[in-house]
Design an enzyme around this catalytic site. Structure first.
Site, PDB file in Angstrom:
ATOM      1  N   LEU A 179      17.850   0.599  -2.919  1.00 33.55           N
ATOM      2  CA  LEU A 179      17.458   0.439  -1.519  1.00 33.55           C
ATOM      3  C   LEU A 179      18.138   1.459  -0.613  1.00 33.55           C
ATOM      4  O   LEU A 179      19.314   1.766  -0.778  1.00 33.55           O
ATOM      5  CB  LEU A 179      17.803  -0.987  -1.054  1.00 33.55           C
ATOM      6  CG  LEU A 179      17.166  -2.102  -1.889  1.00 33.55           C
ATOM      7  CD1 LEU A 179      17.592  -3.474  -1.366  1.00 33.55           C
ATOM      8  CD2 LEU A 179      15.648  -1.990  -1.915  1.00 33.55           C
ATOM      9  N   HIS A 180      17.363   1.985   0.331  1.00 36.18           N
ATOM     10  CA  HIS A 180      17.878   2.917   1.334  1.00 36.18           C
ATOM     11  C   HIS A 180      17.486   2.401   2.712  1.00 36.18           C
ATOM     12  O   HIS A 180      16.880   1.319   2.827  1.00 36.18           O
ATOM     13  CB  HIS A 180      17.368   4.334   1.068  1.00 36.18           C
ATOM     14  CG  HIS A 180      15.883   4.400   0.876  1.00 36.18           C
ATOM     15  ND1 HIS A 180      14.981   4.106   1.879  1.00 36.18           N
ATOM     16  CD2 HIS A 180      15.129   4.706  -0.207  1.00 36.18           C
ATOM     17  CE1 HIS A 180      13.754   4.246   1.428  1.00 36.18           C
ATOM     18  NE2 HIS A 180      13.809   4.600   0.156  1.00 36.18           N
ATOM     19  N   GLY A 199      15.170   3.125   4.629  1.00 35.62           N
ATOM     20  CA  GLY A 199      13.730   2.866   4.779  1.00 35.62           C
ATOM     21  C   GLY A 199      13.421   1.429   4.378  1.00 35.62           C
ATOM     22  O   GLY A 199      12.695   0.707   5.076  1.00 35.62           O
ATOM     23  N   HIS A 200      13.970   1.000   3.229  1.00 37.51           N
ATOM     24  CA  HIS A 200      13.767  -0.397   2.814  1.00 37.51           C
ATOM     25  C   HIS A 200      14.399  -1.352   3.830  1.00 37.51           C
ATOM     26  O   HIS A 200      13.828  -2.394   4.161  1.00 37.51           O
ATOM     27  CB  HIS A 200      14.440  -0.662   1.462  1.00 37.51           C
ATOM     28  CG  HIS A 200      13.869   0.104   0.310  1.00 37.51           C
ATOM     29  ND1 HIS A 200      14.550   1.119  -0.306  1.00 37.51           N
ATOM     30  CD2 HIS A 200      12.687  -0.014  -0.334  1.00 37.51           C
ATOM     31  CE1 HIS A 200      13.810   1.598  -1.300  1.00 37.51           C
ATOM     32  NE2 HIS A 200      12.676   0.939  -1.329  1.00 37.51           N
ATOM     33  N   GLN A 225      -0.742   3.677  -0.718  1.00 37.81           N
ATOM     34  CA  GLN A 225      -0.390   2.367  -1.281  1.00 37.81           C
ATOM     35  C   GLN A 225      -0.606   1.261  -0.243  1.00 37.81           C
ATOM     36  O   GLN A 225      -1.134   0.189  -0.549  1.00 37.81           O
ATOM     37  CB  GLN A 225       1.076   2.387  -1.744  1.00 37.81           C
ATOM     38  CG  GLN A 225       1.647   1.027  -2.084  1.00 37.81           C
ATOM     39  CD  GLN A 225       3.055   1.108  -2.630  1.00 37.81           C
ATOM     40  OE1 GLN A 225       3.247   1.395  -3.802  1.00 37.81           O
ATOM     41  NE2 GLN A 225       4.055   0.829  -1.811  1.00 37.81           N
ATOM     42  N   SER A 273      13.618   8.269   0.362  1.00 38.66           N
ATOM     43  CA  SER A 273      12.988   7.819  -0.881  1.00 38.66           C
ATOM     44  C   SER A 273      14.082   7.583  -1.906  1.00 38.66           C
ATOM     45  O   SER A 273      15.071   8.332  -1.943  1.00 38.66           O
ATOM     46  CB  SER A 273      12.043   8.912  -1.389  1.00 38.66           C
ATOM     47  OG  SER A 273      11.712   8.672  -2.749  1.00 38.66           O
ATOM     48  N   SER A 274      13.880   6.574  -2.742  1.00 39.55           N
ATOM     49  CA  SER A 274      14.875   6.332  -3.806  1.00 39.55           C
ATOM     50  C   SER A 274      14.958   7.548  -4.723  1.00 39.55           C
ATOM     51  O   SER A 274      16.013   7.835  -5.293  1.00 39.55           O
ATOM     52  CB  SER A 274      14.490   5.102  -4.625  1.00 39.55           C
ATOM     53  OG  SER A 274      14.352   3.991  -3.771  1.00 39.55           O
ATOM     54  N   GLU A 326       5.139   2.980   5.560  1.00 42.93           N
ATOM     55  CA  GLU A 326       4.035   3.946   5.749  1.00 42.93           C
ATOM     56  C   GLU A 326       4.265   5.216   4.947  1.00 42.93           C
ATOM     57  O   GLU A 326       3.364   6.027   4.814  1.00 42.93           O
ATOM     58  CB  GLU A 326       3.886   4.299   7.232  1.00 42.93           C
ATOM     59  CG  GLU A 326       3.194   3.224   8.018  1.00 42.93           C
ATOM     60  CD  GLU A 326       2.864   3.660   9.430  1.00 42.93           C
ATOM     61  OE1 GLU A 326       3.303   4.760   9.843  1.00 42.93           O
ATOM     62  OE2 GLU A 326       2.191   2.882  10.117  1.00 42.93           O
TER      63      GLU A 326
HETATM   64  O1  PAF Z   1       6.650   0.879  -3.032  1.00 40.61           O
HETATM   65  C1  PAF Z   1       7.240   0.325  -3.973  1.00 40.61           C
HETATM   66  O2  PAF Z   1       8.484   0.312  -4.048  1.00 40.61           O
HETATM   67  C2  PAF Z   1       6.437  -0.310  -5.096  1.00 40.61           C
HETATM   68  O3  PAF Z   1       5.278   0.416  -5.358  1.00 40.61           O
HETATM   69  C3  PAF Z   1       6.106  -1.802  -4.821  1.00 40.61           C
HETATM   70  C4  PAF Z   1       5.211  -1.960  -3.616  1.00 40.61           C
HETATM   71  C5  PAF Z   1       7.390  -2.581  -4.637  1.00 40.61           C
HETATM   72  C6  PAF Z   1       5.360  -2.382  -6.043  1.00 40.61           C
HETATM   73  O4  PAF Z   1       6.128  -2.297  -7.207  1.00 40.61           O
END
Ligand code: PAF
Length: 289
Positions: A37-38, A40-41, A157, A189-190, A152
């Site tokens: 997690l960074h 962004g998360h 996705q 991004s990770s 976003e």
């Molecule tokens: O964006 C992500 O980290 C992944 O694609 C998700 C939405 C958790 C699904 O595994």
């Protein structure tokens, strides 16, 4: 008071927690993640904490969205750090199923979403959106949140997930949250953890070149010409291969031919490698005008 979130590893355990909250009339937010997690998360988690009474963060590195040659085995994992980060801001539950809990023996059902999965990442990672759509459907049905939060940064996705929720009548609102960037413009991004020191210095050029493409298109340059210019700039600066750099409709992802009509909600999308690291980004055309 911030503390460590409760760790739940089974579907039954998650359902029990959520059912108890619901009996109290509490609103539930879900933030699906693959860990590492960074900020962004954490922006997604904060948004859920603001909007909802209870927040579940799922941490599951989903094997079905990686092709055999991709980085499933080496994808960064740091459970203790992730739990500390989401606990410090008040997450209620960390949902961390193992692969057997998520995909029971004999699992054969998949979810595939046609239109928004076509092109861009769907063209170069053909397995990817089916893996994402399947696991996100499962996470939504396991948790049944009022709202679920997605970045976003993974814009295609986000559109795939909005479409599957609509098409399958899953009763959750999907909320997109703006991309968080480093001060030099690199989207968090990770996978940025894979960048060498030299590649980290080059990486912000992806966003800088995309911004110039957006400016050109907004200024009336033909889309195809601006895309060709942008791809050449990326290649000259060491991005190799450039999977795509394209201007598309920001709502339908339809390709845009010719020049941009005034008010058209276009976005610039790009994915390119620096060394072994695949970077993706997208920006709206209008916002930078
Ligand atoms: O964006 C992500 O980290 C992944 O694609 C998700 C939405 C958790 C699904 O595994």
């Amino acid at each position: 008071m911030p503390s460590t979130p409760e760790i739940v590893r089974t579907v039954g355990g998650l359902r029990d927690r959520v059912a108890a909250w619901r009996r109290n009339g509490e609103r539930v937010g879900l933030v699906p993640t693959m860990g590492a997690l960074h900020d962004g998360h954490l922006a997604l988690v904060r948004r859920s904490l603001d909007d909802c009474d209870r927040t579940v963060v799922s941490i599951f590195v989903n094997p079905t969205q990686f092709a055999p040659h991709e980085d499933f085995e080496t994808y960064p994992r740091d459970e203790a750090r992730d739990l500390g980060a989401i606990g410090a801001i008040g997450t209620d539950v960390a949902y961390m199923p193992n692969a057997g809990e998520m995909y029971a023996e004999g699992f054969t059902t998949t979810v595939s979403v046609a239109d928004p999965s076509n092109g861009l990442c769907g063209a170069v990672r053909p397995h990817f959106f089916q893996g994402v759509a399947t696991v996100v459907s499962k996470l939504l049905l396991q948790c049944l949140p009022d709202r679920a939060y997605f970045g976003e940064k993974d814009y295609q996705q986000l559109l795939v997930i909005k479409r599957l929720v609509r098409d399958l009548n899953i009763p959750a609102e999907i909320v997109g949250v703006s991309t968080i960037r480093e001060p030099d413009g690199l989207a968090l991004s990770s996978r940025n953890a894979y960048l060498s020191d030299a590649d980290r210095k080059t990486a912000p050029l992806l966003n800088a070149i995309m911004r110039q493409v957006a400016e050109k298109v907004a200024g009336g340059v033909a889309v195809a010409e601006a895309e060709t210019w942008g791809r050449a700039q990326l290649q000259e600066n060491g991005f190799d291969p450039v999977d795509y750099l394209e201007v598309r409709d920001g709502e339908t992802l339809a390709p845009i031919t010719d020049t941009l009509a005034p008010g058209h909600p276009a976005r610039v999308f790009a994915a390119a490698y620096l060394g072994k690291t695949r970077l993706i980004d997208n920006i709206p055309v209008a916002r930078i005008l």
